[in-house]
Design a protein around this motif. Sequence first.
Motif, PDB file in Angstrom:
ATOM      1  N   ALA A  77      -1.370  10.397   5.469  1.00 56.97           N
ATOM      2  CA  ALA A  77      -1.436   9.512   4.301  1.00 56.97           C
ATOM      3  C   ALA A  77      -1.553   8.056   4.748  1.00 56.97           C
ATOM      4  CB  ALA A  77      -0.186   9.690   3.435  1.00 56.97           C
ATOM      5  N   LEU A  78      -2.251   7.269   3.939  1.00 57.98           N
ATOM      6  CA  LEU A  78      -2.378   5.837   4.210  1.00 57.98           C
ATOM      7  C   LEU A  78      -1.553   5.054   3.205  1.00 57.98           C
ATOM      8  CD1 LEU A  78      -6.213   5.441   4.805  1.00 57.98           C
ATOM      9  CD2 LEU A  78      -4.407   5.514   6.526  1.00 57.98           C
ATOM     10  N   GLU A  79      -0.881   4.017   3.684  1.00 59.90           N
ATOM     11  CA  GLU A  79      -0.156   3.097   2.819  1.00 59.90           C
ATOM     12  C   GLU A  79      -0.701   1.712   3.106  1.00 59.90           C
ATOM     13  OE1 GLU A  79       4.100   3.429   2.836  1.00 59.90           O
ATOM     14  OE2 GLU A  79       4.040   5.606   2.711  1.00 59.90           O
ATOM     15  N   LEU A  80      -1.072   0.995   2.047  1.00 61.44           N
ATOM     16  CA  LEU A  80      -1.632  -0.344   2.186  1.00 61.44           C
ATOM     17  C   LEU A  80      -0.713  -1.361   1.538  1.00 61.44           C
ATOM     18  CD1 LEU A  80      -5.353   0.441   1.286  1.00 61.44           C
ATOM     19  CD2 LEU A  80      -4.334   0.273   3.553  1.00 61.44           C
ATOM     20  N   TYR A  81      -0.555  -2.510   2.181  1.00 54.60           N
ATOM     21  CA  TYR A  81       0.288  -3.583   1.686  1.00 54.60           C
ATOM     22  C   TYR A  81      -0.505  -4.880   1.708  1.00 54.60           C
ATOM     23  CZ  TYR A  81       3.958  -0.196   2.409  1.00 54.60           C
ATOM     24  OH  TYR A  81       4.723   0.943   2.348  1.00 54.60           O
ATOM     25  N   ALA A  82      -0.416  -5.653   0.645  1.00 59.11           N
ATOM     26  CA  ALA A  82      -1.099  -6.941   0.557  1.00 59.11           C
ATOM     27  C   ALA A  82      -0.103  -8.024   0.970  1.00 59.11           C
ATOM     28  CB  ALA A  82      -1.617  -7.183  -0.858  1.00 59.11           C
TER      29      ALA A  82
END
Length: 88
Positions: A77-82
Amino acid sequence: MSKTCSKCGGKLEAGFATAQGLIGVTDTDGRNPHLVFVVLGNATSSNLIAAFQQGIADEPTNRVYGIQGYRCSDCGALELYANDGFAV
């Protein structure tokens, strides 16, 4: 600090997604984010006087954030944070 996957609890590995091959992208070493997240501000008027007045009024402009990614080593799974602090 170790991050864990919100889906399975596995270990997250820091990484980045790149726009490799697009115009202006020459480095892919991971130090600079190539994807950005933009929160739109007020559109600038095409009328020069109105646009100038918008600038003087200090209307909100687009806010740009670099995207930091993490991949779970167990489930993929990928988790993206800005993240704050990205300069264009």
